[in-house]
Design an enzyme around this catalytic site. Structure first.
Site, PDB file in Angstrom:
ATOM      1  N   MET A  75       0.808  -1.221   0.000  1.00  0.00           N
ATOM      2  CA  MET A  75       0.000   0.000   0.000  1.00  0.00           C
ATOM      3  C   MET A  75       0.843   1.273   0.000  1.00  0.00           C
ATOM      4  SD  MET A  75      -2.844  -1.264  -0.312  1.00  0.00           S
ATOM      5  CE  MET A  75      -3.410  -2.948  -0.202  1.00  0.00           C
ATOM      6  N   CYS A  76       2.140   1.137  -0.176  1.00  0.00           N
ATOM      7  CA  CYS A  76       3.055   2.277  -0.216  1.00  0.00           C
ATOM      8  C   CYS A  76       2.978   2.949  -1.589  1.00  0.00           C
ATOM      9  CB  CYS A  76       4.474   1.775   0.026  1.00  0.00           C
ATOM     10  SG  CYS A  76       5.344   2.647   1.285  1.00  0.00           S
ATOM     11  N   HIS A  77       2.894   4.261  -1.588  1.00  0.00           N
ATOM     12  CA  HIS A  77       2.885   4.997  -2.849  1.00  0.00           C
ATOM     13  C   HIS A  77       4.309   5.116  -3.404  1.00  0.00           C
ATOM     14  CE1 HIS A  77      -0.849   6.375  -0.934  1.00  0.00           C
ATOM     15  NE2 HIS A  77      -1.283   6.561  -2.164  1.00  0.00           N
ATOM     16  N   MET A 115       8.078   4.765   5.683  1.00  0.00           N
ATOM     17  CA  MET A 115       8.301   3.393   5.236  1.00  0.00           C
ATOM     18  C   MET A 115       9.617   3.275   4.480  1.00  0.00           C
ATOM     19  SD  MET A 115       5.968   1.799   6.677  1.00  0.00           S
ATOM     20  CE  MET A 115       6.586   0.248   6.062  1.00  0.00           C
ATOM     21  N   GLU A 116       9.978   4.314   3.739  1.00  0.00           N
ATOM     22  CA  GLU A 116      11.245   4.285   3.005  1.00  0.00           C
ATOM     23  C   GLU A 116      12.428   4.280   3.962  1.00  0.00           C
ATOM     24  OE1 GLU A 116       8.098   5.284   0.213  1.00  0.00           O
ATOM     25  OE2 GLU A 116       8.525   5.991   2.232  1.00  0.00           O
ATOM     26  N   ASP A 130      23.871 -10.748   5.345  1.00  0.00           N
ATOM     27  CA  ASP A 130      24.166 -11.548   4.161  1.00  0.00           C
ATOM     28  C   ASP A 130      25.666 -11.627   3.891  1.00  0.00           C
ATOM     29  OD1 ASP A 130      23.584 -12.964   1.634  1.00  0.00           O
ATOM     30  OD2 ASP A 130      24.301 -11.106   0.722  1.00  0.00           O
TER      31      ASP A 130
END
Length: 164
Positions: A75-77, A115-116, A130
């Site tokens: 739902m992130c633009h 969110m970013e 990793d």
């Protein structure tokens, strides 16, 4: 607390309509950490990890992640990222080595970049994992959290607990 905005009248998921929101400068800063062994710490700081310069690769991965957030968070633009800065700091005590990761993301648009910033910090930590997992698979990531955000209709947010 506000109501959830990502549901339509039928109770199903939707992407929020931001077309009427004001365009402003918006920033967000998120933090996370990764706890490593002394051996991993020494290999990172002495550039002895076979996959390359761990912090440089993690920094680039975090920047790339910020730009791709809308591809992995449904739902992130998609937004025009204007800047991403990732900082690393080592915290040591006794036999504990913790890499603190801070990601600051900036845009000028009609929705925020929380969110970013969170994605950027998280992917930076996952990249460290990793690159170092051949040495130790027991590394611990987290906690991950928003430190602050500025701009937008809901105003500024600054975390005031001990995590900031």
């Amino acid at each position: 607390m506000s109501e959830f905005t990502h549901f339509n009248e039928q109770g199903r998921a939707k992407m929020v309509d931001i077309s009427a929101k004001e365009i402003t400068v918006r920033t967000a800063r998120a933090k996370t950490s990764i706890q490593v062994t002394k051996e991993v710490y020494e290999k990172i700081t002495n550039h002895e990890i076979g996959k390359g310069d761990v912090l440089s690769v993690a920094q680039v991965a975090g920047i790339m992640a910020a730009k791709q957030t809308s591809n992995v968070i449904p739902m992130c633009h998609p937004i025009p990222i204007k800047g991403v800065d990732i900082e690393f700091e080592w915290e040591k005590s006794d036999s504990t080595y913790i890499l603190l990761i801070s990601s600051t993301v900036k845009t000028k648009g009609s929705t925020g970049v929380e969110m970013e910033a969170l994605t950027s910090a998280s992917i930076s930590a996952l990249t460290v994992y990793d690159m170092c997992k051949a040495v130790d698979k027991g590394m611990v990531i987290g906690p991950t959290y928003l430190v602050e955000k500025t701009g937008g209709k809901s105003g500024d947010f600054i975390r005031e607990d001990i995590m900031s």
